[in-house]
Design a protein around this motif. Sequence first.
Motif, PDB file in Angstrom:
ATOM      1  N   LEU A 168      21.362  12.268  35.107  1.00 61.48           N
ATOM      2  CA  LEU A 168      21.165  11.744  33.430  1.00 61.48           C
ATOM      3  C   LEU A 168      20.116  12.182  33.323  1.00 61.48           C
ATOM      4  O   LEU A 168      19.398  10.409  33.928  1.00 61.48           O
ATOM      5  CB  LEU A 168      22.046  11.679  32.808  1.00 61.48           C
ATOM      6  CG  LEU A 168      22.978  12.052  30.949  1.00 61.48           C
ATOM      7  CD1 LEU A 168      23.248  13.241  31.006  1.00 61.48           C
ATOM      8  CD2 LEU A 168      22.910  10.654  30.226  1.00 61.48           C
ATOM      9  N   LEU A 169      19.084  12.649  33.253  1.00 59.99           N
ATOM     10  CA  LEU A 169      17.670  12.367  32.896  1.00 59.99           C
ATOM     11  C   LEU A 169      17.055  12.546  31.652  1.00 59.99           C
ATOM     12  O   LEU A 169      17.582  12.799  30.721  1.00 59.99           O
ATOM     13  CB  LEU A 169      16.815  12.702  33.840  1.00 59.99           C
ATOM     14  CG  LEU A 169      15.622  12.754  33.308  1.00 59.99           C
ATOM     15  CD1 LEU A 169      14.438  11.669  34.390  1.00 59.99           C
ATOM     16  CD2 LEU A 169      14.448  14.053  33.982  1.00 59.99           C
ATOM     17  N   ILE A 170      16.911  10.882  31.201  1.00 61.21           N
ATOM     18  CA  ILE A 170      16.912  10.041  29.911  1.00 61.21           C
ATOM     19  C   ILE A 170      15.186   9.823  29.923  1.00 61.21           C
ATOM     20  O   ILE A 170      14.307   9.811  30.213  1.00 61.21           O
ATOM     21  CB  ILE A 170      17.397   9.237  29.385  1.00 61.21           C
ATOM     22  CG1 ILE A 170      18.834   9.144  29.148  1.00 61.21           C
ATOM     23  CG2 ILE A 170      16.255   9.601  27.455  1.00 61.21           C
ATOM     24  CD1 ILE A 170      19.161   8.829  30.192  1.00 61.21           C
ATOM     25  N   VAL A 171      14.566  11.779  28.280  1.00 60.70           N
ATOM     26  CA  VAL A 171      13.232  10.921  28.161  1.00 60.70           C
ATOM     27  C   VAL A 171      12.999  11.022  26.919  1.00 60.70           C
ATOM     28  O   VAL A 171      13.198  11.157  25.922  1.00 60.70           O
ATOM     29  CB  VAL A 171      12.757  12.737  29.032  1.00 60.70           C
ATOM     30  CG1 VAL A 171      12.846  12.586  30.056  1.00 60.70           C
ATOM     31  CG2 VAL A 171      12.654  13.438  27.866  1.00 60.70           C
ATOM     32  N   ASP A 172      11.681  10.103  26.496  1.00 62.45           N
ATOM     33  CA  ASP A 172      11.073  10.522  24.867  1.00 62.45           C
ATOM     34  C   ASP A 172      11.035  11.625  24.716  1.00 62.45           C
ATOM     35  O   ASP A 172      10.240  11.620  25.461  1.00 62.45           O
ATOM     36  CB  ASP A 172      10.407   9.232  24.971  1.00 62.45           C
ATOM     37  CG  ASP A 172       9.831   8.816  23.569  1.00 62.45           C
ATOM     38  OD1 ASP A 172      10.179   9.479  22.837  1.00 62.45           O
ATOM     39  OD2 ASP A 172       9.048   7.437  22.759  1.00 62.45           O
ATOM     40  N   VAL A 173      11.479  12.028  23.145  1.00 59.38           N
ATOM     41  CA  VAL A 173      11.108  13.066  22.787  1.00 59.38           C
ATOM     42  C   VAL A 173       9.510  13.954  22.676  1.00 59.38           C
ATOM     43  O   VAL A 173       8.483  14.708  22.866  1.00 59.38           O
ATOM     44  CB  VAL A 173      11.857  14.148  21.826  1.00 59.38           C
ATOM     45  CG1 VAL A 173      11.568  13.825  20.969  1.00 59.38           C
ATOM     46  CG2 VAL A 173      11.443  15.216  21.378  1.00 59.38           C
ATOM     47  N   ARG A 174       9.043  12.574  22.835  1.00 58.33           N
ATOM     48  CA  ARG A 174       7.636  12.498  21.535  1.00 58.33           C
ATOM     49  C   ARG A 174       6.659  13.049  22.788  1.00 58.33           C
ATOM     50  O   ARG A 174       5.048  13.574  22.940  1.00 58.33           O
ATOM     51  CB  ARG A 174       6.761  11.277  21.358  1.00 58.33           C
ATOM     52  CG  ARG A 174       7.532  10.765  19.807  1.00 58.33           C
ATOM     53  CD  ARG A 174       7.439   9.454  19.532  1.00 58.33           C
ATOM     54  NE  ARG A 174       7.870   8.521  19.999  1.00 58.33           N
ATOM     55  CZ  ARG A 174       7.487   7.127  20.671  1.00 58.33           C
ATOM     56  NH1 ARG A 174       6.798   6.400  19.404  1.00 58.33           N
ATOM     57  NH2 ARG A 174       7.928   6.282  21.053  1.00 58.33           N
ATOM     58  N   TYR A 175       7.008  12.548  24.431  1.00 59.28           N
ATOM     59  CA  TYR A 175       6.196  12.723  25.254  1.00 59.28           C
ATOM     60  C   TYR A 175       6.989  13.585  26.504  1.00 59.28           C
ATOM     61  O   TYR A 175       7.022  13.045  27.646  1.00 59.28           O
ATOM     62  CB  TYR A 175       5.710  11.204  25.977  1.00 59.28           C
ATOM     63  CG  TYR A 175       5.379  10.365  24.674  1.00 59.28           C
ATOM     64  CD1 TYR A 175       3.596  10.969  24.320  1.00 59.28           C
ATOM     65  CD2 TYR A 175       5.429   9.288  24.250  1.00 59.28           C
ATOM     66  CE1 TYR A 175       2.979   9.751  23.603  1.00 59.28           C
ATOM     67  CE2 TYR A 175       4.794   8.603  23.051  1.00 59.28           C
ATOM     68  CZ  TYR A 175       3.706   9.017  23.140  1.00 59.28           C
ATOM     69  OH  TYR A 175       3.075   7.909  22.272  1.00 59.28           O
ATOM     70  N   ALA A 176       7.160  14.192  26.340  1.00 55.59           N
ATOM     71  CA  ALA A 176       8.858  14.917  27.117  1.00 55.59           C
ATOM     72  C   ALA A 176       8.117  15.777  27.904  1.00 55.59           C
ATOM     73  O   ALA A 176       8.815  15.283  29.404  1.00 55.59           O
ATOM     74  CB  ALA A 176       9.912  16.059  26.193  1.00 55.59           C
ATOM     75  N   GLY A 177       6.865  16.376  27.729  1.00 53.33           N
ATOM     76  CA  GLY A 177       6.166  16.771  29.012  1.00 53.33           C
ATOM     77  C   GLY A 177       5.444  16.382  30.154  1.00 53.33           C
ATOM     78  O   GLY A 177       5.318  16.096  31.137  1.00 53.33           O
ATOM     79  N   MET A 178       5.237  14.870  30.165  1.00 52.72           N
ATOM     80  CA  MET A 178       4.933  14.408  30.524  1.00 52.72           C
ATOM     81  C   MET A 178       5.651  12.636  31.309  1.00 52.72           C
ATOM     82  O   MET A 178       5.887  12.126  31.994  1.00 52.72           O
ATOM     83  CB  MET A 178       3.976  13.365  30.273  1.00 52.72           C
ATOM     84  CG  MET A 178       2.616  13.735  29.572  1.00 52.72           C
ATOM     85  SD  MET A 178       1.698  12.863  28.870  1.00 52.72           S
ATOM     86  CE  MET A 178       0.158  14.211  29.039  1.00 52.72           C
TER      87      MET A 178
END
Length: 505
Positions: A168-178
Amino acid sequence: MPQARRKTPFSGKAKKQQLQSKKQNKTLLMSTSSGTTSYDVVSVNYQPTRGRGGRDTNRYALKFYRETEEELKIKKEEALKELIPVPEKDLEVNPVDYFPADVSFPKRPPWDFNMTPAQLDAQEQRYFKNYIDSLQASEHWKKMSYFELNLETWRQLWRVLEMCDILLLIVDVRYAGMMFPPSLYSYIQAQKKDMILVLNKIDLVPSSVVAGWKQYLTTAYPALRVLYFTSCPAYNLRGVTSDKAGQSNEDFCETILEKADTSFYTHERYKSGVLSIGCVGQPNVGKSSLLNALMGRCVVSVSKTPGHTKHFQTIYLTPQVRLCDCPGLVFPSTVPRPIQILMGSYPIAQLREPYTTIRYLSERLDMPKLLRIEHPEGDDTWSPRDICDGWAKKKGYLTAKAARLDTYRAANSLLRMALDGRICLWLRPPGFAEHRDKYESCEEIKYIRWVQALTSDQEEQKSDVLTSESDDDRHSDDSDADDDSTDDSETAAIANKFAALAGDD
């Protein structure tokens, strides 16, 4: 006379751990054509005290290279130069551009059960040093940003990757690409395991941006599954009563089994009928909040300080499902440092030069209009220092001795607001401007708005930047510094993110 401070016992074991830490830092020397130059390694959120039972609380502290004095001098001079607005098209980012194909994350070297712990440790230390040397020799080294230099933290990732059936990889959608390293996706595919990407904090961006990121990522990485989540400290999916994040919980010790070892583990899919889910992500993406929402109560303490989760923890969601929470770590990349600051990878309180990040933010958002500030010198052109001085003047931030505008404190205040989402910058997926209409009318929008708990009318009222000055002083000790009470009526109202779910009861 005041009594002298009692000396704290310092055991031989503690001394040994201290020497090992110094030895590890010495291995991170940067070799250049002009000789060997030592680059300082700073330990983030260092704890001066030791843990219970003499445990080294700094064993998993985040470690990054520190900027040189020359770099700081150049950045401070740049802070006085005029801001140059960036077109919206430049806000579109592609993960491939920031995670080069020849730059991967460190992977556990081959091992066998005949190796002793000392042999294993020596092999991993040697491997990690060679890994750092290979990065320094690559063409991308000069563009490399902050990344984790603590081998102990990478060992926690290795342990989680070995144990999990699903990552499960959690990312902040504001900076998802980074925040999405393609090398991790490729590694999981090679291990024949499944990977789920959780786009967190979707309440901070328009629904069309969330839909755009899902469309792009699932197209570029077909085996990836994408889910949405938004966290709220006072509410969760299992009920309206929950423990406040960070407080102790009576069932905490009964629920969590802390494991700090890095012993051998041979993966067996669904071992003993238990599904193991590994939770990985960079600092401050909301992993702990997600786990608390899944459990329906506070089982993992939450903090805005990067590196708060020290080592991976095993949490049983049900008798057949367990979650392995890995400490937040920063993968090697060429992501600009200002973005790393804004997404919380590096502690704002420990920044030596915040103005470069203020420039990055101000060139992409109309900060004077957003903050409703006047130029401190009555000029028409703005610089990062002018933005900070204007905010310090409005909030009444003054230095203690000379009573001058406290520019540094104002910069920290603005960066904390950006981290919290009160000043909201988000990056778009490639081609978003061209296909905006498609994303705004796709079927996925309805489900995204349901998770956001926003109605169509609320989304229309939602401005491009969510900010709330009324609670800016949560990070300030002097609450009466702000005399501008009339601004509260003008600030954007943020809807209850789970209002729709609460209405179902």
